[in-house]
Motif scaffolding. Structure first.
Motif, PDB file in Angstrom:
ATOM      1  N   THR A 161       0.534   2.034   8.959  1.00  0.00           N
ATOM      2  CA  THR A 161      -0.469   1.597   7.993  1.00  0.00           C
ATOM      3  C   THR A 161      -1.656   2.547   7.950  1.00  0.00           C
ATOM      4  O   THR A 161      -2.045   3.121   8.973  1.00  0.00           O
ATOM      5  CB  THR A 161      -0.982   0.192   8.356  1.00  0.00           C
ATOM      6  OG1 THR A 161      -1.481   0.217   9.700  1.00  0.00           O
ATOM      7  CG2 THR A 161       0.123  -0.829   8.253  1.00  0.00           C
ATOM      8  N   ASP A 162      -2.247   2.710   6.767  1.00  0.00           N
ATOM      9  CA  ASP A 162      -3.498   3.463   6.654  1.00  0.00           C
ATOM     10  C   ASP A 162      -4.660   2.466   6.579  1.00  0.00           C
ATOM     11  O   ASP A 162      -4.465   1.248   6.551  1.00  0.00           O
ATOM     12  CB  ASP A 162      -3.485   4.394   5.436  1.00  0.00           C
ATOM     13  CG  ASP A 162      -3.212   3.665   4.125  1.00  0.00           C
ATOM     14  OD1 ASP A 162      -3.354   2.419   4.086  1.00  0.00           O
ATOM     15  OD2 ASP A 162      -2.857   4.338   3.146  1.00  0.00           O
ATOM     16  N   TYR A 163      -5.876   2.988   6.540  1.00  0.00           N
ATOM     17  CA  TYR A 163      -7.062   2.134   6.575  1.00  0.00           C
ATOM     18  C   TYR A 163      -7.087   1.156   5.400  1.00  0.00           C
ATOM     19  O   TYR A 163      -7.352  -0.038   5.570  1.00  0.00           O
ATOM     20  CB  TYR A 163      -8.324   3.004   6.564  1.00  0.00           C
ATOM     21  CG  TYR A 163      -9.592   2.227   6.303  1.00  0.00           C
ATOM     22  CD1 TYR A 163     -10.144   1.420   7.296  1.00  0.00           C
ATOM     23  CD2 TYR A 163     -10.214   2.272   5.052  1.00  0.00           C
ATOM     24  CE1 TYR A 163     -11.298   0.684   7.059  1.00  0.00           C
ATOM     25  CE2 TYR A 163     -11.369   1.543   4.808  1.00  0.00           C
ATOM     26  CZ  TYR A 163     -11.910   0.755   5.816  1.00  0.00           C
ATOM     27  OH  TYR A 163     -13.037   0.017   5.570  1.00  0.00           O
ATOM     28  N   GLU A 164      -6.782   1.653   4.204  1.00  0.00           N
ATOM     29  CA  GLU A 164      -6.835   0.799   3.015  1.00  0.00           C
ATOM     30  C   GLU A 164      -5.853  -0.360   3.108  1.00  0.00           C
ATOM     31  O   GLU A 164      -6.169  -1.499   2.752  1.00  0.00           O
ATOM     32  CB  GLU A 164      -6.550   1.624   1.748  1.00  0.00           C
ATOM     33  CG  GLU A 164      -7.660   2.564   1.321  1.00  0.00           C
ATOM     34  CD  GLU A 164      -7.716   3.826   2.177  1.00  0.00           C
ATOM     35  OE1 GLU A 164      -6.737   4.090   2.923  1.00  0.00           O
ATOM     36  OE2 GLU A 164      -8.727   4.529   2.107  1.00  0.00           O
ATOM     37  N   HIS A 186       8.953  -1.730  -0.373  1.00  0.00           N
ATOM     38  CA  HIS A 186       8.721  -2.978  -1.105  1.00  0.00           C
ATOM     39  C   HIS A 186       9.464  -2.972  -2.435  1.00  0.00           C
ATOM     40  O   HIS A 186      10.126  -3.956  -2.799  1.00  0.00           O
ATOM     41  CB  HIS A 186       7.220  -3.173  -1.324  1.00  0.00           C
ATOM     42  CG  HIS A 186       6.877  -4.369  -2.154  1.00  0.00           C
ATOM     43  ND1 HIS A 186       6.635  -4.284  -3.522  1.00  0.00           N
ATOM     44  CD2 HIS A 186       6.760  -5.686  -1.835  1.00  0.00           C
ATOM     45  CE1 HIS A 186       6.371  -5.488  -3.981  1.00  0.00           C
ATOM     46  NE2 HIS A 186       6.439  -6.359  -2.991  1.00  0.00           N
ATOM     47  N   ALA A 187       9.392  -1.857  -3.158  1.00  0.00           N
ATOM     48  CA  ALA A 187      10.062  -1.762  -4.461  1.00  0.00           C
ATOM     49  C   ALA A 187      11.577  -1.873  -4.305  1.00  0.00           C
ATOM     50  O   ALA A 187      12.251  -2.552  -5.097  1.00  0.00           O
ATOM     51  CB  ALA A 187       9.689  -0.448  -5.141  1.00  0.00           C
ATOM     52  N   GLY A 241       0.848  -1.190   0.000  1.00  0.00           N
ATOM     53  CA  GLY A 241       0.000   0.000   0.000  1.00  0.00           C
ATOM     54  C   GLY A 241       0.878   1.232   0.000  1.00  0.00           C
ATOM     55  O   GLY A 241       2.108   1.131   0.000  1.00  0.00           O
ATOM     56  N   LYS A 242       0.271   2.394   0.036  1.00  0.00           N
ATOM     57  CA  LYS A 242       1.055   3.637  -0.009  1.00  0.00           C
ATOM     58  C   LYS A 242       2.107   3.732   1.085  1.00  0.00           C
ATOM     59  O   LYS A 242       3.228   4.170   0.840  1.00  0.00           O
ATOM     60  CB  LYS A 242       0.129   4.850   0.058  1.00  0.00           C
ATOM     61  CG  LYS A 242      -0.391   5.299  -1.295  1.00  0.00           C
ATOM     62  CD  LYS A 242      -1.032   6.667  -1.197  1.00  0.00           C
ATOM     63  CE  LYS A 242      -1.408   7.169  -2.599  1.00  0.00           C
ATOM     64  NZ  LYS A 242      -1.990   8.520  -2.550  1.00  0.00           N
TER      65      LYS A 242
END
Length: 453
Positions: A278-281, A132-133, A125-126
């Motif tokens: 972490t965000d909600y998504e 990760h990349a 996620g954002k």
């Protein structure tokens, strides 16, 4: 070369190189034969021979010649008791040779890799897409593009997951590479053990002969001077050989207290990547991916609509707590034989939900109130006494008193340095207006609900 000749050579070298260098680098050498102008010296490890070749070969050759021995070159060979006997490195005047690799080097992992941690099950996620990349790039095992890769973030945000995933991917893609993965605590333990057992040469060779060094939780070595010094030298040796280094920590290098400046500087010379909270998504995505695993373990158990969304909203501390809550929920539902609905969720996870209640800040309240009343934040906090600013200001003060643990003087300071009596007056005024003014009561209710969600 006789033992008497070598004994004389050693005594002369002792006077020249000093006691420490002599004990570490000269004393372990065992003299061999001299043939065709080449004097063979037997050494305990490849690293040892390479170091002596680079730093003491001219001096040793001079002392050998001073004993009347006709030699123009030195040949460093592993002692017969060594387990592996690679091709000897021949040295002349300041000749340098890197220690040869064994024909089938292994991927080494002193810290066991968790089979659950792979790139396939890492939810992106954002907050973590850059980390990760970068991890995926390093895991390709290609040319070193940034050194070190430094991953940092709070507990349960995915640092260790990415570290394990990198090591696993390298094992599959490049089985010929020598990858060493361990925690900073294990690095320190090995260092102390090597000092105690007088096996520093083995320690140095192990850590300087890897292709990829991965150290988890590097903040552990902060304040430990000797360990930091050895880590610094290991780091430099690997960078000079263009070997990849990957580090993780719970905070940025500049924020690690008692970390030496030179170590801190080295850690910042590559790519430093923050794994944000972490965000909600992202939390919802993680829950959805873990749901499939739980349903395989507990077939037939279904989750009512809205439960995952509820958990993603309410459990924000870290991913481990979030995953643990879902595991606990499925286990509980299976034991009591009930479906997973909202009531069961709130009963089963009451303690987790309480500990994860979101902390609301004064700044957050001020921003939300100014947006609600469509006024500038600076006007609400500032000295203007117009009712269009004063009433929202009082509502914000009231909400700060109700929803935060800040004292009245602290709240007053956040509102342009106002006195605590001003805050007290504002709180009382809103309490009165809530009883007589329906619009004020509705505004306070809406704002309170919005801030809690």
């Amino acid at each position: 070369m006789t033992q008497d000749q070598w004994g004389e050579i050693r005594q002369r070298l002792l006077k020249t190189v000093g006691q420490n260098n002599y004990t570490t680098w000269i004393e372990p050498i065992v003299p061999g034969e001299v043939a065709s102008g080449i004097a063979t010296l037997n050494v305990p490890t490849n690293f040892f021979g390479n170091y002596v070749s680079q730093n003491f070969s001219d001096l040793i050759l001079h002392e050998i010649n001073a004993q009347g021995i006709a030699a123009s070159r030195l040949n460093f060979a592993l002692s017969a008791k060594s387990a592996v006997a690679p091709k000897p490195a021949t040295t002349g005047q300041r000749h340098s040779a890197m220690p040869p690799k064994t024909s089938t080097p292994d991927v080494t992992s002193t810290a066991p890799l968790d089979p659950r941690f792979s790139f396939d099950n890492f939810v992106v996620g954002k907050p973590n897409e850059l980390a990760h990349a970068a991890a995926k790039r390093v895991a390709e095992g290609g040319p070193v593009t940034f050194n070190p890769l430094f991953l940092y973030g709070g507990v349960g945000l995915g640092k260790t997951h990415l570290m394990h995933a990198i090591a696993r991917e390298l094992r599959e893609r490049k089985p010929e590479m020598n990858v060493l993965y361990l925690s900073a605590e294990q690095f320190m333990y090995r260092f102390v053990q090597a000092l105690r057992d007088r096996k520093m040469m083995d320690f140095k060779e192990l850590f300087r002969s890897v292709d990829v060094l991965m150290v988890d939780d590097v903040q552990f070595i902060a304040g430990k001077e000797s360990t930091q010094e050895e880590f610094f030298h290991t780091f430099n040796a690997l960078v000079d050989q263009h070997k990849q280094i990957i580090i993780s920590a719970d905070r940025a290098p500049t924020d690690i207290k008692d970390l030496e400046d030179r170590v801190q500087s080295r850690l910042q010379c590559g790519l430093v990547v923050d794994l944000h909270p972490t965000d909600y998504e992202l939390r919802l995505g993680i829950l959805q991916s873990k749901l499939e695993v739980q349903q395989q373990t507990y077939p037939g158990l279904e989750v009512e609509d809205g439960v995952l969304e509820f958990l993603a909203h309410r459990i924000t501390s870290n991913v481990r707590v979030l995953e643990g809550a879902l595991t606990r929920l499925f286990a509980f539902a299976s034991l009591v034989g009930k479906e997973i609905n909202m009531d069961l969720t709130q009963d089963c996870l009451a303690d987790v939900l309480r500990s994860n209640e979101r902390k609301i800040t004064v700044e957050e309240i001020q921003r939300k109130v100014s947006e609600h009343f469509n006024i500038r934040l600076s006007d609400m906090i500032g000295p203007k006494r117009l009712r269009s600013y004063a009433r929202p200001r009082q509502i914000a003060m009231y909400l700060c008193k109700q929803l935060t643990t800040r004292s009245l003087p602290e709240i007053g300071r956040r509102f342009g340095g106002r006195d605590h009596t001003t805050v007290m007056h504002g709180v009382r005024r809103i309490e009165e207006l809530k009883q007589s003014d329906g619009q004020i009561a509705e505004d306070v209710e809406l704002l309170g609900r919005a801030l809690k969600n």
